[in-house]
Design a protein around this motif. Sequence first.
Motif, mmCIF file in Angstrom:
data_model
loop_
_atom_site.group_PDB
_atom_site.id
_atom_site.type_symbol
_atom_site.label_atom_id
_atom_site.label_comp_id
_atom_site.label_asym_id
_atom_site.label_seq_id
_atom_site.Cartn_x
_atom_site.Cartn_y
_atom_site.Cartn_z
ATOM 1 N N GLU A 263 0.821 -1.208 0.000
ATOM 2 C CA GLU A 263 0.000 0.000 0.000
ATOM 3 C C GLU A 263 0.856 1.259 0.000
ATOM 4 O O GLU A 263 0.536 2.237 -0.665
ATOM 5 N N GLN A 264 1.938 1.252 0.741
ATOM 6 C CA GLN A 264 2.834 2.398 0.760
ATOM 7 C C GLN A 264 3.449 2.612 -0.627
ATOM 8 O O GLN A 264 3.555 3.748 -1.087
ATOM 9 N N ARG B 257 2.090 1.743 -3.484
ATOM 10 C CA ARG B 257 1.032 2.233 -4.384
ATOM 11 C C ARG B 257 0.712 3.700 -4.124
ATOM 12 O O ARG B 257 0.418 4.451 -5.057
ATOM 13 N N ARG B 258 0.737 4.134 -2.858
ATOM 14 C CA ARG B 258 0.506 5.544 -2.558
ATOM 15 C C ARG B 258 1.624 6.410 -3.127
ATOM 16 O O ARG B 258 1.380 7.495 -3.642
ATOM 17 N N ARG B 259 2.834 5.925 -3.035
ATOM 18 C CA ARG B 259 3.987 6.711 -3.489
ATOM 19 C C ARG B 259 4.081 6.781 -5.007
ATOM 20 O O ARG B 259 4.315 7.834 -5.582
ATOM 21 N N TYR B 260 3.888 5.652 -5.688
ATOM 22 C CA TYR B 260 4.112 5.597 -7.133
ATOM 23 C C TYR B 260 2.825 5.416 -7.943
ATOM 24 O O TYR B 260 2.868 5.401 -9.154
ATOM 25 N N GLY B 261 1.720 5.239 -7.288
ATOM 26 C CA GLY B 261 0.457 5.059 -7.992
ATOM 27 C C GLY B 261 0.320 3.636 -8.520
ATOM 28 O O GLY B 261 1.204 2.804 -8.384
ATOM 29 N N ASP B 262 -0.801 3.393 -9.100
ATOM 30 C CA ASP B 262 -1.077 2.062 -9.644
ATOM 31 C C ASP B 262 -0.874 2.105 -11.154
ATOM 32 O O ASP B 262 -1.816 2.129 -11.938
#
Length: 82
Positions: free
Chosen positions: A72-73, A75-80
């Motif tokens: 999750e961290q 995905r928050r940082r680099y997006g999906d």
Amino acid sequence: MKSGIHPSYRPVVFRDKVGGLAFLTCSTVTSDRTVEWEDGNTYPVIDVEISSASHPFYTGQSRVLDTAGRVEQFRRRYGDRH
């Protein structure tokens, strides 16, 4: 081998302070402290902080990392991104 340049190789007891494991082996390490071993002889003793008796990998008490939180961290940082 040249004589007189190598340290003496002798029996030494290594003792884990936490796990309570002690074993007799040969080493060149020196110590001022001694311990009486099971065979009645006195050997130098070296206290160690960790051994197979207290290491989390060998005892099965290793930590489990929170991999879902890391995903999750990421995905928050680099997006999906696909």
